[in-house]
Design a protein around this motif. Structure first.
Motif, PDB file in Angstrom:
ATOM      1  N   UNK A   6       0.831  -1.205   0.000  1.00 19.11           N
ATOM      2  CA  UNK A   6       0.000   0.000   0.000  1.00 19.11           C
ATOM      3  C   UNK A   6       0.868   1.259   0.000  1.00 19.11           C
ATOM      4  N   UNK A   7       0.237   2.347  -0.373  1.00 18.22           N
ATOM      5  CA  UNK A   7       0.858   3.660  -0.314  1.00 18.22           C
ATOM      6  C   UNK A   7       0.132   4.454   0.757  1.00 18.22           C
ATOM      7  N   UNK A   8       0.874   5.227   1.523  1.00 24.46           N
ATOM      8  CA  UNK A   8       0.269   5.983   2.621  1.00 24.46           C
ATOM      9  C   UNK A   8       0.646   7.453   2.503  1.00 24.46           C
ATOM     10  N   UNK A   9      -0.395   8.285   2.459  1.00 29.48           N
ATOM     11  CA  UNK A   9      -0.212   9.726   2.477  1.00 29.48           C
ATOM     12  C   UNK A   9      -0.382  10.208   3.909  1.00 29.48           C
ATOM     13  N   UNK A  10       0.433  11.163   4.307  1.00 28.99           N
ATOM     14  CA  UNK A  10       0.396  11.639   5.694  1.00 28.99           C
ATOM     15  C   UNK A  10       0.347  13.165   5.697  1.00 28.99           C
ATOM     16  N   UNK A  11      -0.487  13.701   6.577  1.00 29.68           N
ATOM     17  CA  UNK A  11      -0.602  15.152   6.712  1.00 29.68           C
ATOM     18  C   UNK A  11      -0.803  15.494   8.188  1.00 29.68           C
ATOM     19  N   UNK A  12      -0.259  16.614   8.632  1.00 32.30           N
ATOM     20  CA  UNK A  12      -0.502  17.013  10.033  1.00 32.30           C
ATOM     21  C   UNK A  12      -2.001  17.192  10.270  1.00 32.30           C
ATOM     22  N   UNK A  13      -2.468  16.706  11.384  1.00 33.78           N
ATOM     23  CA  UNK A  13      -3.887  16.807  11.733  1.00 33.78           C
ATOM     24  C   UNK A  13      -4.100  18.112  12.492  1.00 33.78           C
ATOM     25  N   UNK A  14      -5.108  18.869  12.096  1.00 37.00           N
ATOM     26  CA  UNK A  14      -5.325  20.174  12.722  1.00 37.00           C
ATOM     27  C   UNK A  14      -6.668  20.264  13.428  1.00 37.00           C
ATOM     28  N   UNK A  15      -7.360  19.142  13.553  1.00 40.60           N
ATOM     29  CA  UNK A  15      -8.649  19.189  14.229  1.00 40.60           C
ATOM     30  C   UNK A  15      -8.489  18.684  15.649  1.00 40.60           C
ATOM     31  N   UNK A  16      -9.304  17.758  16.075  1.00 37.78           N
ATOM     32  CA  UNK A  16      -9.257  17.273  17.452  1.00 37.78           C
ATOM     33  C   UNK A  16      -7.984  16.492  17.755  1.00 37.78           C
ATOM     34  N   UNK A  17      -7.253  16.089  16.733  1.00 33.99           N
ATOM     35  CA  UNK A  17      -6.023  15.323  16.884  1.00 33.99           C
ATOM     36  C   UNK A  17      -4.805  16.245  16.731  1.00 33.99           C
ATOM     37  N   UNK A  18      -4.929  17.480  17.165  1.00 34.85           N
ATOM     38  CA  UNK A  18      -3.873  18.482  17.015  1.00 34.85           C
ATOM     39  C   UNK A  18      -2.552  17.947  17.547  1.00 34.85           C
ATOM     40  N   UNK A  19      -1.525  18.062  16.735  1.00 36.48           N
ATOM     41  CA  UNK A  19      -0.212  17.551  17.112  1.00 36.48           C
ATOM     42  C   UNK A  19       0.036  16.153  16.591  1.00 36.48           C
ATOM     43  N   UNK A  20      -0.982  15.542  15.999  1.00 38.12           N
ATOM     44  CA  UNK A  20      -0.855  14.207  15.434  1.00 38.12           C
ATOM     45  C   UNK A  20      -0.880  14.267  13.914  1.00 38.12           C
ATOM     46  N   UNK A  21      -1.170  13.126  13.295  1.00 36.66           N
ATOM     47  CA  UNK A  21      -1.206  13.036  11.840  1.00 36.66           C
ATOM     48  C   UNK A  21      -2.450  12.300  11.377  1.00 36.66           C
ATOM     49  N   UNK A  22      -2.923  12.707  10.215  1.00 42.25           N
ATOM     50  CA  UNK A  22      -4.004  12.008   9.527  1.00 42.25           C
ATOM     51  C   UNK A  22      -3.361  11.288   8.350  1.00 42.25           C
ATOM     52  N   UNK A  23      -3.611   9.996   8.221  1.00 46.84           N
ATOM     53  CA  UNK A  23      -2.975   9.181   7.193  1.00 46.84           C
ATOM     54  C   UNK A  23      -4.037   8.522   6.316  1.00 46.84           C
ATOM     55  N   UNK A  24      -3.811   8.552   5.017  1.00 44.14           N
ATOM     56  CA  UNK A  24      -4.710   7.939   4.057  1.00 44.14           C
ATOM     57  C   UNK A  24      -3.997   6.752   3.422  1.00 44.14           C
ATOM     58  N   UNK A  25      -4.697   5.630   3.291  1.00 40.18           N
ATOM     59  CA  UNK A  25      -4.124   4.406   2.735  1.00 40.18           C
ATOM     60  C   UNK A  25      -4.708   4.206   1.332  1.00 40.18           C
TER      61      UNK A  25
END
Length: 65
Positions: A6-25
């Motif tokens: 798989x390929x995974x895209x990663x972006x800084x999370x700016x909502x309730x997960x502030x300081x974390x990352x949102x990742x798309x598979x």
């Protein structure tokens, strides 16, 4: 970035997960066919440490092997 089958895209999370990352598979290199997503929460991983973030992503990607 490619991880196994798989390929995974990663972006800084700016909502309730502030300081974390949102990742798309995705199951294609063009990253057009999203098959899943997940968050890396700051409580689960030291998100300031790139090696820890990479380890978490690799662990998640292994679920698709």
């Amino acid at each position: 970035m490619k991880h196994g089958k798989v390929w995974i895209g990663i972006t800084p999370d700016c909502e309730e997960n502030l300081g974390g990352y949102y990742c798309m598979v995705y199951n294609d290199e063009e990253m057009e066919n999203q098959i899943d997503d997940f968050c890396i929460h700051p409580d689960d991983c030291d998100c300031t440490n790139d090696k820890e973030v990479e380890k978490f992503i690799k662990w998640y990607a292994e679920q698709y092997q």
